[in-house]
Design an enzyme around this catalytic site. Structure first.
Site, short mmCIF file in Angstrom:
data_model
loop_
_atom_site.label_atom_id
_atom_site.label_comp_id
_atom_site.label_asym_id
_atom_site.label_seq_id
_atom_site.Cartn_x
_atom_site.Cartn_y
_atom_site.Cartn_z
N HIS A 198 0.81 -1.22 0.00
CA HIS A 198 0.00 0.00 0.00
C HIS A 198 0.85 1.27 0.00
O HIS A 198 0.35 2.34 -0.30
CB HIS A 198 -0.99 0.00 1.18
CG HIS A 198 -0.38 0.32 2.52
ND1 HIS A 198 -0.04 -0.64 3.44
CD2 HIS A 198 -0.06 1.50 3.09
CE1 HIS A 198 0.45 -0.07 4.52
NE2 HIS A 198 0.45 1.23 4.34
N ASP A 211 0.10 -7.61 1.52
CA ASP A 211 0.56 -6.22 1.60
C ASP A 211 2.08 -6.13 1.63
O ASP A 211 2.66 -5.37 2.40
CB ASP A 211 -0.04 -5.53 2.82
CG ASP A 211 0.03 -4.01 2.71
OD1 ASP A 211 0.20 -3.50 1.58
OD2 ASP A 211 -0.05 -3.32 3.75
N SER A 258 4.77 2.50 7.88
CA SER A 258 4.36 1.34 7.08
C SER A 258 5.50 0.83 6.22
O SER A 258 6.15 1.59 5.51
CB SER A 258 3.18 1.71 6.18
OG SER A 258 2.02 1.91 6.93
#
Length: 495
Positions: A124, A154, A228
């Protein structure tokens, strides 16, 4: 010379050693061999040395995406029918500048796993990006290209061409990470660059509905937006997780962060590097959880395993004679204590590998051999079941809160059922009754009762009566509805 140990004094109940050095040796041996694991894993006085060693391996990810921007000129609001309405509309349409493109920038984190330039981050972070740059600790910026990405886990793999060799980190064994172990997170929160935070593993095996293979580590090490894709290290400096999500009403860290375990990430990363995509194992079954009621009806000691609701034609399970109603207890030697573990374990299994699958069938464990196939990406569309007409014939089944009818052409037409549909169609459900509690609704098909086919209401009524007379508290139904086949342990109401 061998040290001499003294004997106990008669009647004293106390032993002593003549050689003082022996006492120190025994104390040292006791410390090494009998110290508790908690003492062996105490927190360090400082994380400085660990951070200094690991910071050069953690990178910032900068992405840009081209988007259409607004002109910023708004047409004045005038009353409908006003004489100025057509004037303003024509004027602004003629003089409105064209929409201009703008570049949206976002930031994330990543880490180096190979001196030649492989970098790991979240999918993402780089999804839909037109340009991707990797920023090293010394602020140097390198263009990156996507080697492969996997939305289901992911994970994304990038490749850069550095002028000097990069400093990679290695993966650790996340299965050995325990709740309460210290961890260190390094990333790029809010674009501030290399930031180090520390905490513990708060929980394991978290399912946050992010994807079909959720198995997250939870940590209270501060993770914020921009972290992230960054690594979660153990105290040996090994990556045991990839920071990927936070739970936060405010958008900032409240001590609940989630990381993809290293042992789940490594097979995905290896395939992305080798093939640019992920090939997952496929068993060819639809499964559901085993509840206490279902376990009781099947003769299982506890609510464990994955209950096979249906078997896909021509799939690996069908060829191996796995049947609807089987409970999968082990797959390739790995116990299935929860239903949601099976898809992840099967997906991680090498395509083409023959594995042993232990199932519970007919009140005993049976082992079958299955050759795992490759998962093909498919999409299923389910239609809503129509309501029953008011004049639909209904045969009430006492004690379960539903009415059923034998299939005929009219009912197939009324409920939109296929010509080859089999079983009893549910024509009515008592509000608040046992059937309503299980989500059974008109239009559903009852294919089996107590793992035997039924075609008439009398057959079902007889099985319900027999189950109640034998002292059972529930009866097992195989239901076909909007979501396909599923087993339901239907509570038997008191007489």
């Amino acid at each position: 010379m061998i040290p001499q140990f003294g004997r106990c004094k008669a009647g004293s109940g106390v032993s002593y050693l003549r050689v003082p050095m022996v006492r120190w040796i025994i104390a040292l041996v006791a410390l090494l061999f009998f110290a508790s694991p908690a003492l062996a894993r105490t927190a360090p006085d400082s994380f400085a040395e660990l951070a200094e060693r690991l910071l050069p391996s953690v990178v910032n990810i900068s992405t840009t995406q081209t988007a259409e921007g607004q002109s910023g000129i708004e047409v004045p609001v005038v009353p409908p029918g006003s004489p100025f309405e057509d004037f303003f509309k024509e004027f602004f349409e003629r003089n409105q500048p064209k929409q201009r493109q703008r570049k949206a920038t976002s930031l994330g984190s990543g880490f180096v796993i190979d001196a030649q330039g492989y970098v790991i981050t979240n999918n993402h972070v780089i999804q839909d990006a037109d340009e991707i740059s990797v920023i090293l600790q010394d602020e140097s910026r390198i263009d990156a290209k996507v080697i492969g990405r996997d939305p289901k886990t992911d994970i994304a793999v990038l490749k850069v061409e550095p002028s000097d060799k990069l400093k990679p980190v290695r993966f650790g064994d996340s299965d050995h990470a325990r709740v309460g172990d210290w961890v260190v997170a390094i990333g790029n929160p809010f674009g501030f660059g290399g930031t180090v935070t520390a905490g513990i593993i708060s929980a394991r095996g978290r399912d946050i509905n992010a994807g079909p293979y959720d198995d997250f580590l939870q940590t209270d090490a501060a993770i914020n937006r921009g972290n992230s894709g960054g690594p979660i290290f153990n105290l040996q400096g090994e990556v045991i997780g990839i920071a990927t999500a936070i739970f936060s009403p405010s958008g900032g860290s409240i001590g609940i962060g989630f990381a993809i375990p290293a042992n789940s990430a490594r097979p995905v990363i290896d395939q992305l590097i080798k093939h640019g995509a992920v090939r997952r194992g496929w068993l060819g079954v639809r499964i559901q959880s085993v509840t206490d009621e279902i376990a009781d009806t099947l003769g299982l000691k506890g609510a464990a395993g994955a209950l096979v609701a249906s078997v896909i034609d021509n799939g690996p399970a069908k060829k191996a004679d796995i049947r609807a109603g089987d409970v999968i207890l082990e797959f390739d030697g790995k116990p299935i204590d929860q239903m949601r573990k099976l898809p992840r374990i099967v997906a991680e299994t090498e395509v083409g590998k023959a594995v042993d699958v232990k199932v519970w069938r007919g009140n005993k464990a049976v082992t079958v051999k299955v050759t795992v196939a490759a998962l093909e990406e498919t999409e299923e569309v389910a239609a809503a079941a129509p309501r029953a007409p008011n004049d639909t014939p209904k045969a009430s089944i006492p004690g379960v809160g539903l009415a059923v009818a034998a299939l005929n052409d009219r009912l197939r037409s009324d409920f939109g059922l296929d010509e080859d549909a089999k079983g009893l169609v549910v024509t009515g459900v008592e509000a608040g009754g046992p059937a309503a509690e299980q989500g059974i609704k008109p239009g559903d098909l009852i294919v089996e009762v107590s793992q035997e086919p039924v075609t008439t209401p009398d057959q079902m009524a007889a099985k319900v009566t027999a189950a109640r007379e034998s002292g059972k508290k529930s009866i097992l139904l195989l239901i076909e509805g909007d979501a396909g086949l599923r087993f339901v342990a239907l509570r038997l109401a008191a007489n």
